[in-house]
Design an enzyme around this catalytic site. Structure first.
Site, PDB file in Angstrom:
ATOM      1  CE  LYS A  76      -3.904   2.133   2.500  1.00  0.00           C
ATOM      2  NZ  LYS A  76      -4.866   2.019   3.623  1.00  0.00           N
ATOM      3  CB  SER A 151      -8.183   3.975   2.578  1.00  0.00           C
ATOM      4  OG  SER A 151      -7.395   3.346   3.577  1.00  0.00           O
ATOM      5  CB  SER A 175      -8.741   1.187   5.468  1.00  0.00           C
ATOM      6  OG  SER A 175      -9.449   2.376   5.249  1.00  0.00           O
TER       7      SER A 175
HETATM    8  N1  GLN Z   1     -13.465   4.708   5.894  1.00  0.00           N
HETATM    9  C1  GLN Z   1     -12.918   5.181   7.113  1.00  0.00           C
HETATM   10  C2  GLN Z   1     -12.490   6.618   6.947  1.00  0.00           C
HETATM   11  O1  GLN Z   1     -12.782   7.174   5.955  1.00  0.00           O
HETATM   12  C3  GLN Z   1     -11.770   4.314   7.547  1.00  0.00           C
HETATM   13  C4  GLN Z   1     -10.551   4.554   6.760  1.00  0.00           C
HETATM   14  C5  GLN Z   1      -9.397   3.714   7.221  1.00  0.00           C
HETATM   15  O2  GLN Z   1      -9.576   2.711   7.891  1.00  0.00           O
HETATM   16  N2  GLN Z   1      -8.219   4.160   6.875  1.00  0.00           N
HETATM   17  O3  GLN Z   1     -11.887   7.203   7.784  1.00  0.00           O
END
Ligand code: GLN
Length: 489
Positions: A76, A151, A175
């Site tokens: 990532k 994400s 995410s």
């Molecule tokens: N979807 C969540 C956010 O927008 C979690 C994102 C994540 O886990 N990095 O913050």
């Protein structure tokens, strides 16, 4: 090689069935053929990947290979990797070549794994659909009009489309688990503190945790064995005796107590999702597990609590992007203050700006007690709910997401709708617990559904055992999207 797991690739390398250079070339070839239509990767560097592969082959020839030596993985783009462009999905870091390795990258390098490239992600990991990336949305290999989740959407799509046998992700509010669910793969968010955050670009430091994404529970264990470990450079890294996370895989599940929180089934998941989860629970009963009703009474507060705490931490963490030290700097400015303003106005996307504004607001003098402090107290109550639940059960199960993959553009105009896609995953981060998602069926459109397994602190080996036994009895995890064969050789 197309459907080979990490374990199979590792075995094949060990017996000399193929070399790391061959495996790496195979996946680079698939990426070259399919990445245009999926947008899974932000940066690729075939020469670097192949150099690592040849070095891995040399290590093996010298008798120094470990389990993951020579196995190619996607990383990532939140993990700093020396000499690699490391953007975190943002224009702000679109010119940032990292001068150092994250702890996770160091560990994979030391294990002899090959970096296949850096995967696309929501900007600074803020999002649930990969649509906030400066590099454009990632497409879901099961239906290219749909999002892969976020994400860690680039990693998830890459693994689902067999562009990489496995990948890393990070999970602040879901995410790893949410994109794993939406693309039909497996993902594990470890107990907070198990994987070092050093060199992992910070979003909300008290919640961020790196973890593996792969196609089987067994492979998640192989990756976690490398990723987990104490690191003095992360003040929340835990000092524990190293363990083999795959050590319990073969253990039968008879007598395992599975807690089903009633709030998980009342919170508005789609009928197709509930049906798939019920099917999985029935399968676990066949394996001898006992079902226990549990309750997480404060779960409904987890989304609002998260959207106070995560932006608060983000507003502080992202203050370092000021155009002075690294990354993007605005071209025209009259003085220093204007340089800061223009740099941040031009360098950050809309979602990141929204979070910075919310965060600065809830931390401000007049509102700190009403929002930030209150959210911290509620966070404790949410964590306490799990402590109570784990008195009655060994693991908790439920859906990972309320729906299957949604269409690109469907929720991007409505942040609250987008935030609700994490309703089942966020409480786990607030509590610092480990959570994972594994495929457990399909909806009526043929889109994958994820089963979430939540364990008590440090129970990763047990959770992987629970997932592995299910995968021995079912074949959901072996299903592949239909249109990914273009580059199969
Ligand atoms: N979807 C969540 C956010 O927008 C979690 C994102 C994540 O886990 N990095 O913050």
């Amino acid at each position: 090689m197309l459907h080979a797991t990490l374990k199979q690739l590792s075995d094949g390398l060990a017996t000399g069935k193929f070399s790391s250079a061959e495996v790496t070339k195979y996946f680079i070839n698939r990426i070259n053929n399919l990445n245009n239509s999926l947008n899974s990767f932000i940066s690729l560097d075939a020469d670097k990947s192949l150099a690592q592969a040849r070095a891995a082959d040399a290590l093996r020839a010298a008798g120094k290979a470990q389990t993951l030596t020579g196995v190619p993985l996607a990383q990532k783009d939140i993990f700093c990797a020396q000499g690699w462009l490391t953007t975190c999905g943002s224009k702000m870091l679109s010119n940032f070549v990292s001068p150092y390795d994250a702890h996770v990258i160091e560990r994979f390098n030391a294990a002899g794994a090959v970096n296949l490239g850096k995967t696309n992600m929501d900007e600074f990991a803020m999002g649930s659909s990969n649509e906030t990336s400066f590099y454009g949305p990632v497409r879901n290999p099961w239906d290219r009009e749909r999002v892969p989740g976020g994400s860690s959407g680039g990693s998830a799509a890459a693994v689902a489309a067999r562009l990489a046998p496995a990948a890393t992700g990070t999970d602040t509010g879901g995410s790893i688990r949410q994109p794993a669910a939406l693309t039909g793969i497996c993902g594990l968010k470890p107990t907070y503190g198990l994987v070092s955050r050093y060199g992992m670009i910070a979003f909300a430091s008290s919640l961020d945790q790196g973890g593996p994404m792969a196609r089987t529970a067994e492979d998640l264990g192989l990756m976690l064995n490398v990723m987990a470990g104490f690191d003095a450079r992360d003040s929340t890294s835990l000092q524990r005796t190293p363990e083999d996370y795959g050590r319990n895989l073969a253990q039968p599940l008879a007598g395992l107590r599975i807690g089903l929180p009633k709030e998980f089934f009342a919170a508005g998941a789609s009928a197709d999702v509930i049906k798939a989860i019920e099917g999985a629970v029935a399968e676990y009963k066949k394996l001898g597990c006992e079902i226990v009703d549990v309750s997480l009474p404060n779960m409904a507060l987890s989304v609002p609590v998260y959207y106070v705490l995560a932006p608060a931490e983000a507003s502080s963490n992202l203050s370092r992007f000021d155009g002075v030290r690294y990354g993007y700097r605005a071209k025209d400015y009259g003085n220093l203050a204007e340089m800061y303003e223009k740099t941040r106005a031009e360098g950050f996307g809309a979602e990141v700006k929204r979070r910075i504004l919310i965060g600065a607001y809830v931390l401000s003098h007049g509102y700190y007690d009403a929002y930030y402090l209150r959210a911290q107290k509620l966070r404790r109550l949410i964590a306490q709910d799990f402590v109570e639940a784990f008195k009655q059960c060994d693991v908790i199960m439920g859906p990972t997401t309320p729906s299957t993959a949604f269409k690109i553009g469907e929720k991007s105009g409505d942040p609250v709708q987008m935030y609700l896609s994490d309703i089942y995953t966020i409480a786990v981060n607030l509590a610092g617990l480990p959570g994972m998602s594994i495929p457990c069926g399909f909806d009526s459109n043929g889109l994958p559904v994820g089963l979430q397994i939540i364990g008590d602190y440090f129970s990763e080996a047990r959770m992987l055992n629970v997932a592995h036994q299910y995968q021995l009895a079912t074949d959901w995890h072996t299903q592949a999207p239909k249109n990914i064969r273009e580059a199969a050789s």
